[in-house]
Enzyme design. Structure first.
Site, short mmCIF file in Angstrom:
data_model
loop_
_atom_site.label_atom_id
_atom_site.label_comp_id
_atom_site.label_asym_id
_atom_site.label_seq_id
_atom_site.Cartn_x
_atom_site.Cartn_y
_atom_site.Cartn_z
N PHE A 157 2.67 1.57 10.30
CA PHE A 157 2.40 0.24 9.74
C PHE A 157 1.00 -0.20 10.11
O PHE A 157 0.76 -1.27 10.63
CB PHE A 157 3.47 -0.74 10.25
CG PHE A 157 3.67 -1.93 9.37
CD1 PHE A 157 4.20 -1.79 8.09
CD2 PHE A 157 3.35 -3.20 9.82
CE1 PHE A 157 4.40 -2.90 7.29
CE2 PHE A 157 3.56 -4.32 9.03
CZ PHE A 157 4.08 -4.17 7.76
N GLY A 158 0.07 0.70 9.87
CA GLY A 158 -1.35 0.38 10.08
C GLY A 158 -1.91 -0.23 8.81
O GLY A 158 -1.18 -0.81 8.01
N ARG A 159 -3.21 -0.07 8.61
CA ARG A 159 -3.87 -0.70 7.46
C ARG A 159 -3.22 -0.31 6.14
O ARG A 159 -2.89 -1.16 5.31
CB ARG A 159 -5.35 -0.31 7.43
CG ARG A 159 -6.21 -0.98 8.47
CD ARG A 159 -7.62 -0.42 8.43
NE ARG A 159 -7.60 0.96 8.87
CZ ARG A 159 -8.03 1.37 10.05
NH1 ARG A 159 -8.54 0.49 10.91
NH2 ARG A 159 -7.99 2.64 10.40
N ILE A 160 -3.02 1.00 5.93
CA ILE A 160 -2.52 1.45 4.63
C ILE A 160 -1.03 1.13 4.49
O ILE A 160 -0.58 0.66 3.44
CB ILE A 160 -2.81 2.96 4.43
CG1 ILE A 160 -4.33 3.19 4.43
CG2 ILE A 160 -2.20 3.46 3.11
CD1 ILE A 160 -4.76 4.66 4.45
N ARG A 242 -1.00 12.92 5.76
CA ARG A 242 -1.49 14.28 5.96
C ARG A 242 -0.31 15.23 5.80
O ARG A 242 0.81 14.92 6.23
CB ARG A 242 -2.10 14.46 7.36
CG ARG A 242 -3.50 13.92 7.53
CD ARG A 242 -4.53 14.74 6.73
NE ARG A 242 -5.89 14.25 6.92
CZ ARG A 242 -6.49 13.35 6.16
NH1 ARG A 242 -5.86 12.82 5.13
NH2 ARG A 242 -7.74 12.98 6.42
N GLU A 271 -3.79 22.81 2.58
CA GLU A 271 -4.56 22.53 1.37
C GLU A 271 -5.72 23.52 1.25
O GLU A 271 -6.34 23.84 2.27
CB GLU A 271 -5.11 21.10 1.43
CG GLU A 271 -4.00 20.07 1.34
CD GLU A 271 -4.51 18.63 1.49
OE1 GLU A 271 -5.73 18.42 1.40
OE2 GLU A 271 -3.68 17.76 1.71
N HIS A 289 -4.60 15.54 -3.36
CA HIS A 289 -5.26 14.71 -2.35
C HIS A 289 -6.19 13.68 -3.01
O HIS A 289 -7.40 13.67 -2.77
CB HIS A 289 -6.03 15.59 -1.35
CG HIS A 289 -6.27 14.91 -0.03
ND1 HIS A 289 -6.21 15.58 1.18
CD2 HIS A 289 -6.57 13.63 0.28
CE1 HIS A 289 -6.49 14.74 2.17
NE2 HIS A 289 -6.71 13.54 1.64
N GLY A 291 -5.76 10.26 -2.79
CA GLY A 291 -5.58 8.93 -2.20
C GLY A 291 -6.77 7.99 -2.36
O GLY A 291 -6.64 6.87 -2.85
C1 8YV Z 1 -10.40 11.64 1.81
C2 8YV Z 1 -8.50 10.98 3.34
O1 8YV Z 1 -10.31 12.06 0.52
O2 8YV Z 1 -9.84 9.37 4.40
C3 8YV Z 1 -8.95 10.19 4.51
O3 8YV Z 1 -8.38 10.38 5.60
O4 8YV Z 1 -7.57 11.69 3.40
C4 8YV Z 1 -9.17 10.85 2.04
O5 8YV Z 1 -9.52 9.53 1.81
C5 8YV Z 1 -10.73 12.80 2.68
O6 8YV Z 1 -10.36 12.67 3.99
C6 8YV Z 1 -12.22 13.03 2.63
O7 8YV Z 1 -12.72 13.71 3.71
#
Ligand code: 8YV
Length: 323
Positions: A157-160, A242, A271, A289, A291
């Site tokens: 429950f951090g920022r994201i 992750r 990955e 990936h 995000g």
């Molecule tokens: C990035 C991410 O795409 O910020 C992170 O931790 O997983 C993604 O936003 C990636 O890490 C870029 O290095």
């Protein structure tokens, strides 16, 4: 800042970011965008004052302890920094920074995207249309699962995690549960989320589970076979954190056996390798990936990484120092 520090950007970055890097530093860009191998990374560690690495660069103890290393700061392009051996960085006096905040909204948006995609079977629907196999509307075709009003469990429950809670509560009138041993109750109260003392409680009670914890030794394979087994057979798992946090083999077994209903995955254990067994399943949505992958956020991440470098080379304290 004189003479200009030498900075290596390990991957191609948005134009505006590369331009700003050029204006401030003696920068080596990677216009071919081919990931640097261990030898190229070692050369960069010896020739540059700073690196701007990404998730695709493994900066391990060997590189950090390299005789003749010149790099003094790793300004990671990303909020997650499990690609860097932070203990080795500390031991070798190398500073590490990351790029928090600027990618919160877009990553939360992607978690909600995956949740909706897997619940409403949009991947299957798209494949039906694209393969020309759609023969027309039927009352029972591709029936999915409702999202609105259901229970969402957040692990982390951090920022994201909080940004996902906000979207789920306000956009989809969901009940939000969470488990996070490191977050204060006040944050949760403001968002109308309910704390659970254990992760297991969250897993048992949720229709959707979304992972929002960093990859650390503590969270490695947090979602293992035993914890997956606690989820309801009708529940869905979403992972934008992750790949490491989920035991991919155990998840594949659970999806195959139907002990959970489906999964939406943006990240994977190795990955860019995605297990064939996962690709073969219809009840998963798989993204590469994505995000933080918006123009706006990638530019903001670059600027944040540059701000950290500028602060360091101007003799100040970088805002986002993590080691
Ligand atoms: C990035 C991410 O795409 O910020 C992170 O931790 O997983 C993604 O936003 C990636 O890490 C870029 O290095």
């Amino acid at each position: 800042m004189s003479p200009r520090p030498t900075v290596v950007a390990t991957r191609r970055l948005p134009d505006a970011v590369e331009e700003r890097l050029r204006s401030l530093f003696d920068v080596r860009l990677n216009s071919a965008d081919v990931p640097l191998d261990a030898l190229a990374l070692a050369a960069a560690m010896r020739d540059a004052d700073a690196l701007v690495p990404t998730v695709t660069d493994r900066i391990d103890g060997l590189l950090l302890g390299l005789p003749g290393r010149r790099v003094r700061i790793l300004s990671n392009f990303g909020v997650g920094f499990n690609n860097i051996d932070v203990a080795a960085a500390k031991a070798n006096g190398v500073i590490v920074t990351n790029t928090p905040d600027v990618l919160t909204d877009d990553t939360a948006d992607l978690a909600i995207t995956l949740l909706l995609m897997v619940a409403r079977r949009t991947g299957e629907g798209e494949r039906l249309v694209r393969t020309g196999a759609w023969t027309g509307w039927r009352p029972t075709q591709l029936l999915g699962t409702r999202v609105t009003g259901k229970t969402l469990g957040l692990i982390g429950f951090g920022r994201i995690g909080r940004a996902v809670a906000e979207r789920a509560r306000n956009g989809f009138r969901m009940r939000v549960l969470f488990h996070d041993p490191y977050t204060a109750d006040a944050d949760a109260m403001a968002l109308g989320a309910e704390r659970r003392a254990s992760m297991e409680d969250v897993l048992c009670e949720s229709d959707y589970v979304s992972l929002h914890c960093p990859a650390t030794p503590e969270t490695h394979h947090l979602m293992n076979a035993a914890r997956l087994a606690l989820m309801r057979p009708s529940a869905f798992l979403v992972n934008t954190s992750r790949g490491d946090v989920v035991d991919e083999a155990a998840l594949t077994s659970a999806l195959r056996a139907g002990t959970i209903a489906g999964a939406g995955l943006d990240v994977f254990e190795r990955e860019p390798a995605v297990p064939r067994e996962l690709i073969a399943l219809d009840n998963v949505v798989l993204l590469p990936h994505l995000g933080s992958a918006t123009e706006e956020t990638r530019v903001a991440m670059g600027n944040r990484a540059i701000d950290n470098l500028a602060a360091f080379f101007n003799g100040g304290a970088p805002r986002d120092r993590v080691a």
